[in-house]
Design a protein around this motif. Structure first.
Motif, PDB file in Angstrom:
ATOM      1  N   ILE A   1      68.207  28.640  64.660  1.00 22.28           N
ATOM      2  CA  ILE A   1      67.791  28.943  63.286  1.00 22.28           C
ATOM      3  C   ILE A   1      68.816  29.849  62.611  1.00 22.28           C
ATOM      4  CG2 ILE A   1      66.094  30.332  62.013  1.00 22.28           C
ATOM      5  CD1 ILE A   1      64.012  29.062  63.921  1.00 22.28           C
ATOM      6  N   ILE A   2      69.256  30.884  63.339  1.00 21.12           N
ATOM      7  CA  ILE A   2      70.255  31.796  62.770  1.00 21.12           C
ATOM      8  C   ILE A   2      71.543  31.033  62.456  1.00 21.12           C
ATOM      9  CG2 ILE A   2      71.741  33.780  63.331  1.00 21.12           C
ATOM     10  CD1 ILE A   2      69.299  34.854  64.949  1.00 21.12           C
ATOM     11  N   LEU A   3      71.913  30.088  63.339  1.00 23.23           N
ATOM     12  CA  LEU A   3      73.120  29.281  63.123  1.00 23.23           C
ATOM     13  C   LEU A   3      72.996  28.451  61.848  1.00 23.23           C
ATOM     14  CD1 LEU A   3      75.815  28.469  64.606  1.00 23.23           C
ATOM     15  CD2 LEU A   3      74.557  26.479  65.409  1.00 23.23           C
ATOM     16  N   VAL A   4      71.841  27.796  61.674  1.00 22.84           N
ATOM     17  CA  VAL A   4      71.641  26.953  60.485  1.00 22.84           C
ATOM     18  C   VAL A   4      71.643  27.804  59.219  1.00 22.84           C
ATOM     19  CG1 VAL A   4      70.001  25.414  59.335  1.00 22.84           C
ATOM     20  CG2 VAL A   4      70.416  25.171  61.751  1.00 22.84           C
ATOM     21  N   CYS A   5      70.990  28.981  59.293  1.00 24.14           N
ATOM     22  CA  CYS A   5      70.986  29.891  58.135  1.00 24.14           C
ATOM     23  C   CYS A   5      72.413  30.316  57.791  1.00 24.14           C
ATOM     24  CB  CYS A   5      70.144  31.131  58.435  1.00 24.14           C
ATOM     25  SG  CYS A   5      68.404  30.873  58.290  1.00 24.14           S
ATOM     26  N   GLY A   6      73.182  30.641  58.827  1.00 21.78           N
ATOM     27  CA  GLY A   6      74.568  31.060  58.605  1.00 21.78           C
ATOM     28  C   GLY A   6      75.391  29.961  57.959  1.00 21.78           C
ATOM     29  N   VAL A   7      75.191  28.732  58.420  1.00 19.91           N
ATOM     30  CA  VAL A   7      75.929  27.602  57.830  1.00 19.91           C
ATOM     31  C   VAL A   7      75.543  27.417  56.368  1.00 19.91           C
ATOM     32  CG1 VAL A   7      76.160  25.079  57.922  1.00 19.91           C
ATOM     33  CG2 VAL A   7      76.307  26.403  60.009  1.00 19.91           C
ATOM     34  N   CYS A   8      74.228  27.544  56.069  1.00 17.16           N
ATOM     35  CA  CYS A   8      73.765  27.407  54.676  1.00 17.16           C
ATOM     36  C   CYS A   8      74.408  28.464  53.785  1.00 17.16           C
ATOM     37  CB  CYS A   8      72.241  27.555  54.606  1.00 17.16           C
ATOM     38  SG  CYS A   8      71.358  26.136  55.174  1.00 17.16           S
TER      39      CYS A   8
ATOM     40  N   ILE B   1      77.069  27.868  50.678  1.00 20.71           N
ATOM     41  CA  ILE B   1      76.753  28.285  49.308  1.00 20.71           C
ATOM     42  C   ILE B   1      77.781  29.290  48.790  1.00 20.71           C
ATOM     43  CG2 ILE B   1      75.053  29.532  47.902  1.00 20.71           C
ATOM     44  CD1 ILE B   1      72.953  28.235  49.834  1.00 20.71           C
ATOM     45  N   ASP B   2      78.151  30.249  49.615  1.00 24.69           N
ATOM     46  CA  ASP B   2      79.039  31.312  49.133  1.00 24.69           C
ATOM     47  C   ASP B   2      80.513  30.908  49.131  1.00 24.69           C
ATOM     48  OD1 ASP B   2      77.175  33.066  48.402  1.00 24.69           O
ATOM     49  OD2 ASP B   2      77.138  34.178  50.275  1.00 24.69           O
ATOM     50  N   GLU B   3      80.972  30.355  50.238  1.00 22.58           N
ATOM     51  CA  GLU B   3      82.408  30.067  50.355  1.00 22.58           C
ATOM     52  C   GLU B   3      82.819  28.836  49.557  1.00 22.58           C
ATOM     53  OE1 GLU B   3      84.693  31.963  52.000  1.00 22.58           O
ATOM     54  OE2 GLU B   3      83.037  33.386  52.211  1.00 22.58           O
ATOM     55  N   LYS B   4      82.003  27.816  49.615  1.00 18.99           N
ATOM     56  CA  LYS B   4      82.361  26.582  48.899  1.00 18.99           C
ATOM     57  C   LYS B   4      82.012  26.673  47.409  1.00 18.99           C
ATOM     58  CE  LYS B   4      83.707  24.340  52.592  1.00 18.99           C
ATOM     59  NZ  LYS B   4      85.061  23.813  52.793  1.00 18.99           N
ATOM     60  N   ASN B   5      81.329  27.746  47.030  1.00 18.50           N
ATOM     61  CA  ASN B   5      81.011  28.018  45.625  1.00 18.50           C
ATOM     62  C   ASN B   5      80.256  26.852  44.970  1.00 18.50           C
ATOM     63  OD1 ASN B   5      80.874  29.569  43.401  1.00 18.50           O
ATOM     64  ND2 ASN B   5      82.943  29.137  42.686  1.00 18.50           N
ATOM     65  N   ILE B   6      79.157  26.449  45.581  1.00 19.12           N
ATOM     66  CA  ILE B   6      78.342  25.379  44.996  1.00 19.12           C
ATOM     67  C   ILE B   6      77.496  25.984  43.887  1.00 19.12           C
ATOM     68  CG2 ILE B   6      76.475  23.728  45.441  1.00 19.12           C
ATOM     69  CD1 ILE B   6      77.497  23.568  48.304  1.00 19.12           C
ATOM     70  N   ALA B   7      77.713  25.540  42.682  1.00 32.54           N
ATOM     71  CA  ALA B   7      76.948  26.086  41.561  1.00 32.54           C
ATOM     72  C   ALA B   7      76.512  24.981  40.611  1.00 32.54           C
ATOM     73  CB  ALA B   7      77.779  27.119  40.819  1.00 32.54           C
ATOM     74  N   PHE B   8      76.436  23.778  41.108  1.00 32.43           N
ATOM     75  CA  PHE B   8      76.006  22.686  40.231  1.00 32.43           C
ATOM     76  C   PHE B   8      75.408  21.574  41.080  1.00 32.43           C
ATOM     77  CE2 PHE B   8      80.121  21.528  41.734  1.00 32.43           C
ATOM     78  CZ  PHE B   8      80.055  20.164  41.918  1.00 32.43           C
ATOM     79  N   ILE B   9      74.656  20.714  40.426  1.00 30.22           N
ATOM     80  CA  ILE B   9      74.158  19.507  41.080  1.00 30.22           C
ATOM     81  C   ILE B   9      74.651  18.334  40.243  1.00 30.22           C
ATOM     82  CG2 ILE B   9      72.085  18.179  41.622  1.00 30.22           C
ATOM     83  CD1 ILE B   9      70.690  20.849  42.052  1.00 30.22           C
ATOM     84  N   PRO B  10      75.318  17.360  40.843  1.00 31.01           N
ATOM     85  CA  PRO B  10      75.827  16.234  40.048  1.00 31.01           C
ATOM     86  C   PRO B  10      74.688  15.417  39.436  1.00 31.01           C
ATOM     87  CG  PRO B  10      76.105  15.827  42.379  1.00 31.01           C
ATOM     88  CD  PRO B  10      75.671  17.232  42.255  1.00 31.01           C
ATOM     89  N   VAL B  11      74.908  14.959  38.215  1.00 27.32           N
ATOM     90  CA  VAL B  11      73.892  14.170  37.509  1.00 27.32           C
ATOM     91  C   VAL B  11      74.245  12.697  37.651  1.00 27.32           C
ATOM     92  CG1 VAL B  11      72.783  13.792  35.277  1.00 27.32           C
ATOM     93  CG2 VAL B  11      73.625  16.056  35.883  1.00 27.32           C
ATOM     94  N   MET B  12      73.215  11.873  37.855  1.00 23.71           N
ATOM     95  CA  MET B  12      73.460  10.434  37.958  1.00 23.71           C
ATOM     96  C   MET B  12      73.972   9.885  36.626  1.00 23.71           C
ATOM     97  SD  MET B  12      69.983   9.482  39.930  1.00 23.71           S
ATOM     98  CE  MET B  12      70.094   7.726  39.662  1.00 23.71           C
TER      99      MET B  12
END
Lengths: 170, 106
Positions: free
Chosen positions: A101-108, A112-123
């Motif tokens: 669980i800690i591993l999955v949380c760390g990956v999440c 989110i932080d390093e790859k800077n995901i701040a959008f969701i693509p629209v169809m």
């Protein structure tokens, strides 16, 4: 900003209620707490502009599923204390689960932080015109309805088979 | 996406896997069948919230609502079949432990 605090409060309630639901000593209270989780999730769905989904969640998940759970528990009448003590999982398995669980949380958090995901693509097709839920169900995703009907028929067939009496049963 | 929306987006993206993981933890650490089904339900709640979040932040909640409705229907069918199985197992073995299911043949 007040809206943000309401979202945070509701998410906190969902997480806390679900933790209590999975860790409660008595299964029937866990099932009732699961209904509480569904209730809070339906409020969040209303706030996320998904009223039809919220209505389904509230009526089906918070209502029907809780009733099914409680009736199953009352029919089977599980022994609480002795059974729970006998069926305890060993400590190392819990540690492995916690580490995963800690591993999955760390990956999440990393994604989110390093790859800077701040959008969701629209169809592309979806962004063309304003569409209601009714349009999207009947025009865009109408094949899903066949799948839903098939799933429901499968469920009915399974229930008929599971509750069928055997030849030697009276 | 403004600052408040970004905070909200990150919050939802972090909390929805947490719900999934709580359900997964419940499945991994119990042998009671009803508790396992409760864990599966909580996992699906996390996925439902993730669908709703994606619909809200992409400004197309009407499309994701379809997916949520389909998922709720699948959830109900799964629970109904599981309920039938649980009742049969409880009748046969007089217990709700998954240890008994290992003895099944065929």
């Amino acid at each position: 900003m007040e809206n943000l605090y309401i979202h945070i409060f509701l998410l906190f309630l969902v997480v806390i209620t679900s933790v209590f639901a999975v860790s409660h000593f008595r299964i029937i209270r866990g099932a009732i707490l699961l209904g509480g989780v569904s209730f809070f999730v339906s409020i969040i769905l209303f706030m996320l502009k998904a009223p039809m989904a919220a209505m389904f969640e509230l009526s089906v998940c918070a209502g029907l599923i809780t009733v099914i759970f409680i009736s199953v528990i009352s029919i089977t009448n599980p022994p609480y204390i002795d059974q729970r003590k006998q069926n305890r999982i060993s400590m190392w398995k819990k540690i492995v689960a916690l580490l995963s669980i800690i591993l999955v949380c760390g990956v999440c958090i990393y994604i989110i932080d390093e790859k800077n995901i701040a959008f969701i693509p629209v169809m592309k097709n979806a962004s063309a015109a304003a569409m209601t839920t009714k349009d999207s169900i009947w025009n865009m995703r109408h094949v899903d309805l066949i799948g839903q009907a098939l799933i429901l028929l499968t469920g009915i067939f399974a229930v008929v088979v599971l509750f069928k009496k055997g030849k030697d049963e009276k | 996406m403004n600052a408040e929306s970004l905070i909200l987006f990150k919050l939802y993206i972090m909390v929805t896997p947490l719900l999934f993981i709580i359900g997964l933890f419940s499945i991994m650490t119990t042998r009671n069948i009803v508790a396992i089904i409760i864990g599966i339900e909580i996992m699906t709640k996390g996925v439902t919230l993730l669908f709703a979040t994606s619909g809200y932040f992409s400004s197309k909640p009407e499309i994701t609502q379809n997916f949520i409705i389909v998922m709720i229907i699948v959830e109900v069918v799964i629970l109904t079949i599981a309920a039938g199985l649980i009742i049969n197992i409880a009748k046969k073995y007089d217990s709700l432990s998954t240890k008994n299911i290992r003895n099944l043949k065929g």
